[in-house]
Design an enzyme around this catalytic site. Structure first.
Site, PDB file in Angstrom:
ATOM      1  N   VAL A  18     -29.505  52.659  43.686  1.00 53.92           N
ATOM      2  CA  VAL A  18     -28.665  53.396  44.641  1.00 53.92           C
ATOM      3  C   VAL A  18     -28.877  54.903  44.489  1.00 53.92           C
ATOM      4  CG1 VAL A  18     -26.269  53.933  45.236  1.00 53.92           C
ATOM      5  CG2 VAL A  18     -26.935  51.586  44.758  1.00 53.92           C
ATOM      6  N   THR A  93     -22.398  49.526  37.132  1.00 53.86           N
ATOM      7  CA  THR A  93     -21.113  48.942  36.714  1.00 53.86           C
ATOM      8  C   THR A  93     -21.364  47.456  36.491  1.00 53.86           C
ATOM      9  OG1 THR A  93     -20.529  48.728  39.063  1.00 53.86           O
ATOM     10  CG2 THR A  93     -19.576  50.588  37.867  1.00 53.86           C
ATOM     11  N   THR A 128     -19.901  51.096  42.380  1.00 55.91           N
ATOM     12  CA  THR A 128     -18.853  50.206  42.882  1.00 55.91           C
ATOM     13  C   THR A 128     -17.811  50.000  41.781  1.00 55.91           C
ATOM     14  OG1 THR A 128     -20.422  49.158  44.346  1.00 55.91           O
ATOM     15  CG2 THR A 128     -18.448  47.888  43.819  1.00 55.91           C
ATOM     16  N   GLU A 157     -30.955  46.154  49.820  1.00 59.41           N
ATOM     17  CA  GLU A 157     -32.295  46.217  49.247  1.00 59.41           C
ATOM     18  C   GLU A 157     -33.277  45.682  50.278  1.00 59.41           C
ATOM     19  OE1 GLU A 157     -32.808  44.650  45.305  1.00 59.41           O
ATOM     20  OE2 GLU A 157     -30.887  45.449  44.674  1.00 59.41           O
ATOM     21  N   LEU A 252     -24.982  34.110  58.617  1.00 59.06           N
ATOM     22  CA  LEU A 252     -24.699  32.692  58.846  1.00 59.06           C
ATOM     23  C   LEU A 252     -25.962  31.876  58.608  1.00 59.06           C
ATOM     24  CD1 LEU A 252     -22.361  32.297  61.977  1.00 59.06           C
ATOM     25  CD2 LEU A 252     -21.793  32.085  59.550  1.00 59.06           C
ATOM     26  N   GLY A 255     -28.642  28.294  53.090  1.00 55.82           N
ATOM     27  CA  GLY A 255     -29.786  28.258  52.181  1.00 55.82           C
ATOM     28  C   GLY A 255     -29.334  28.104  50.745  1.00 55.82           C
ATOM     29  N   GLY A 259     -27.542  35.911  45.979  1.00 59.49           N
ATOM     30  CA  GLY A 259     -27.909  36.379  44.644  1.00 59.49           C
ATOM     31  C   GLY A 259     -27.979  37.893  44.684  1.00 59.49           C
ATOM     32  N   CYS A 262     -25.618  42.665  43.596  1.00 57.57           N
ATOM     33  CA  CYS A 262     -24.322  43.098  44.139  1.00 57.57           C
ATOM     34  C   CYS A 262     -23.339  41.965  44.400  1.00 57.57           C
ATOM     35  CB  CYS A 262     -24.555  43.884  45.423  1.00 57.57           C
ATOM     36  SG  CYS A 262     -25.701  45.236  45.189  1.00 57.57           S
ATOM     37  N   LYS A 265     -21.877  39.963  41.331  1.00 57.81           N
ATOM     38  CA  LYS A 265     -21.077  40.862  40.480  1.00 57.81           C
ATOM     39  C   LYS A 265     -19.799  41.299  41.209  1.00 57.81           C
ATOM     40  CE  LYS A 265     -22.684  45.323  40.424  1.00 57.81           C
ATOM     41  NZ  LYS A 265     -21.680  46.274  40.848  1.00 57.81           N
TER      42      LYS A 265
HETATM   43  C1  UGA Z   1     -25.650  43.750  49.770  1.00 60.52           C
HETATM   44  C2  UGA Z   1     -24.939  44.240  51.038  1.00 60.52           C
HETATM   45  O1  UGA Z   1     -25.501  43.597  52.187  1.00 60.52           O
HETATM   46  C3  UGA Z   1     -25.069  45.756  51.176  1.00 60.52           C
HETATM   47  O2  UGA Z   1     -24.329  46.182  52.305  1.00 60.52           O
HETATM   48  C4  UGA Z   1     -24.501  46.406  49.918  1.00 60.52           C
HETATM   49  O3  UGA Z   1     -24.631  47.822  49.961  1.00 60.52           O
HETATM   50  C5  UGA Z   1     -25.242  45.898  48.714  1.00 60.52           C
HETATM   51  O4  UGA Z   1     -25.104  44.453  48.648  1.00 60.52           O
HETATM   52  C6  UGA Z   1     -24.653  46.541  47.494  1.00 60.52           C
HETATM   53  O5  UGA Z   1     -23.472  46.320  47.211  1.00 60.52           O
HETATM   54  O6  UGA Z   1     -25.326  47.348  46.857  1.00 60.52           O
HETATM   55  P1  UGA Z   1     -28.187  43.218  49.091  1.00 60.52           P
HETATM   56  O7  UGA Z   1     -27.661  42.763  47.769  1.00 60.52           O
HETATM   57  O8  UGA Z   1     -29.384  44.089  49.130  1.00 60.52           O
HETATM   58  O9  UGA Z   1     -27.042  44.005  49.912  1.00 60.52           O
HETATM   59  O10 UGA Z   1     -28.541  41.901  49.881  1.00 60.52           O
HETATM   60  P2  UGA Z   1     -28.156  41.166  51.252  1.00 60.52           P
HETATM   61  O11 UGA Z   1     -29.200  41.405  52.253  1.00 60.52           O
HETATM   62  O12 UGA Z   1     -26.770  41.451  51.652  1.00 60.52           O
HETATM   63  O13 UGA Z   1     -28.260  39.660  50.771  1.00 60.52           O
HETATM   64  C7  UGA Z   1     -27.455  39.170  49.706  1.00 60.52           C
HETATM   65  C8  UGA Z   1     -27.776  37.730  49.420  1.00 60.52           C
HETATM   66  O14 UGA Z   1     -27.278  36.883  50.436  1.00 60.52           O
HETATM   67  C9  UGA Z   1     -29.262  37.421  49.291  1.00 60.52           C
HETATM   68  O15 UGA Z   1     -29.432  36.560  48.187  1.00 60.52           O
HETATM   69  C10 UGA Z   1     -29.597  36.721  50.588  1.00 60.52           C
HETATM   70  O16 UGA Z   1     -30.665  35.833  50.457  1.00 60.52           O
HETATM   71  C11 UGA Z   1     -28.296  35.989  50.866  1.00 60.52           C
HETATM   72  N1  UGA Z   1     -28.058  35.671  52.297  1.00 60.52           N
HETATM   73  C12 UGA Z   1     -27.907  36.675  53.196  1.00 60.52           C
HETATM   74  C13 UGA Z   1     -27.938  34.347  52.695  1.00 60.52           C
HETATM   75  O17 UGA Z   1     -28.054  33.400  51.875  1.00 60.52           O
HETATM   76  N2  UGA Z   1     -27.673  34.074  54.013  1.00 60.52           N
HETATM   77  C14 UGA Z   1     -27.511  35.047  54.932  1.00 60.52           C
HETATM   78  O18 UGA Z   1     -27.257  34.721  56.112  1.00 60.52           O
HETATM   79  C15 UGA Z   1     -27.640  36.376  54.528  1.00 60.52           C
END
Ligand code: UGA
Length: 459
Positions: A18, A93, A128, A157, A252, A255, A259, A262, A265
């Protein structure tokens, strides 16, 4: 004698994911940015304009802002903070054993920063943190000439640069309205929605956003299971539900579950934090449990698809990173899944376009290879764990030809099941209709899979 604070100069504490992206982005927007980083290797990399993390576009951005002199990595806090109008705290954190957010690094960073900050400096907490932390930090600082605000980040990410350049919203919370406005002016353009509020609300906006999205994913994963039991197709269900603008199609996708560094945690930290205030946040407890089950359901499909035993079987795993376009292995479903499969006797050959080096220490028993076709050669089955486009675009005729078996278990509902079936593969997924010769009848898959849930300790 401290220099007058100037908002054209920004200090970012922590060159982690970040901190670094935020620092580079602010420098690109024209601010003079100093990043305080204690790790000498990380500092050296940033000073050389090289990114220590994988994030699409960050290498180019960092090189440019370092070359222009607008971004500098420094070791000493006084060098970073002196003269800066805004100090952004972006240190980790990590979760404690109990699931709380460990605030040690935040406290240390703030303690040191306030020692060097001139009156009028704003301390913006980007890490956070649980509700009430920003206020407690201000009280603990015993400096009433500094303003403290909460400045949550919403970067994803893999698309962090886009999120930084065009934020969906800028949220800043604090009790000093002028300080809040100064921080809110850092990011976004005239059309960006800015929400200015109190610091506790800003802290909960951050946790609430991540926890809500994670819960949305867990909800659709439960629906995916019901689709398998009833013969429906989760893609159609997600599409149909998502057409309602009140629901929306994003997050939605069923899968292997969520993970990364963020969601796991933050969901736990919010649930724990609610517990401290006497609240049982049942919905979050359930979301976490569903997420754990998703990994087991995937493993069970491989076990069942291979006739009930993995002993002596070779399974190819495509994708290790927690999601595509990152090499981040933190809380990656791949780690749990591979360990489960190995505990059940399978030999795993896994591949990923960028995460192999980070995966190696986490998966010491696993063969890790760069070429997906090599991973597939001689495999009895293949599991798709990360939805990297290169796996959808594989020559699946060739891939299935190299394999010993025909079973393809798609943990991300990402491949074209018709293509797999067209090449003679058996296609199983997380709630889509099974495809291919010998595939279980719609409605039978999960029933059979749930009977095969492994009873080994999973961890
Ligand atoms: C997430 C949030 O989307 C960001 O807004 C936030 O700033 C960030 O955490 C953070 O707190 O730093 P990120 O961890 O990069 O971002 O990943 P996401 O794209 O949100 O995906 C999170 C997880 O959900 C991944 O494992 C992804 O594969 C899964 N996912 C996402 C699903 O299983 N289904 C979905 O429809 C969308």
């Amino acid at each position: 004698m401290a220099q007058e604070p100037d908002d054209r100069v920004i200090c970012v504490i922590g060159a982690g994911y970040v901190g670094l992206v935020t620092a580079a982005g602010l420098a690109e927007l024209g601010r003079e940015v100093r990043v305080v980083e204690i790790d000498p290797e990380r500092r050296a990399a940033v000073s050389a304009g090289l990114t220590p993390i994988y994030e699409p576009g960050l290498d180019v951005m960092l090189e440019a802002v370092v070359a222009s002199g607008r971004l500098r990595a420094v070791e000493a806090m006084d060098e970073g903070v002196t003269g800066a109008g805004i100090v952004i705290v972006a240190v980790g954190t990590p979760p404690t054993r109990d699931g709380e957010a460990d605030l040690t690094q935040v406290r240390e960073a703030v303690d040191e920063a306030v020692r060097h900050a001139a009156p009028g400096t704003v301390i913006a907490i980007k890490s956070t943190v649980p509700p009430g932390t920003t206020r407690a930090l201000q009280r603990g600082s015993s400096r009433d000439d500094l303003a403290f605000v909460m400045f949550p980040e919403f970067l994803r990410e893999g698309s962090a640069l886009e999120d930084l350049r065009r934020p969906s919203r800028v949220v800043v919370g604090g009790e000093d309205a002028a300080a809040v406005s100064r921080v809110a002016a850092l990011l976004g353009g005239p059309d960006t929605t800015r929400l200015l509020c109190d610091s506790v609300s800003a802290e909960l906006i951050k946790y609430g956003s991540n926890a809500f999205l994670a819960t949305k994913i867990s909800f659709i994963n439960e629906m995916a299971q019901l689709c398998e039991l009833t013969g429906a197709d989760i893609e159609e269900v997600s599409d149909g539900m998502g057409l309602d603008p009140r629901i929306g199609r994003s997050f939605l996708s069923a899968g292997l579950g969520w993970g990364g560094s963020c969601f796991p945690k933050d969901v736990r930290a919010l649930e724990t934090s609610a517990g401290y205030h006497g609240q049982s946040f049942w919905l979050l407890k359930a979301a976490i449990e569903v997420n754990t089950q998703q990994r087991r359901r995937f493993t069970a499909k491989l076990v069942h698809g291979l006739g009930g035993s993995l002993e002596g079987r070779r399974v190819a795993i495509l994708g290790l990173a927690f999601k595509p376009f990152t090499d981040d292995m933190r809380q990656a479903p791949a780690v749990e899944v591979v360990r489960q499969l190995e505990d059940l006797g399978a030999e795993i050959v896994a591949t990923d376009p960028v995460a192999i080096d980070r995966a190696r220490p986490l998966l010491p028993r696993t063969s890790l290879v760069a070429d997906p076709y090599e991973a597939l050669t001689g495999a009895d089955a293949v599991g798709i764990v990360t939805d990297w486009p290169e796996y959808r675009d594989l020559d699946w005729g060739r891939a299935l030809g190299l394999m010993k078996g025909r079973l393809v278990v798609d943990g991300r509902n990402y491949l074209d099941g018709e293509v797999i079936a067209g090449h003679g593969g058996i296609y199983l997924s997380m709630g889509r209709r099974p495809r291919g010769p010998g595939a279980p009848l719609p409605g039978a898959a999960a029933e059979a899979g749930s009977r095969a849930v492994p009873s080994v300790p999973l961890g």
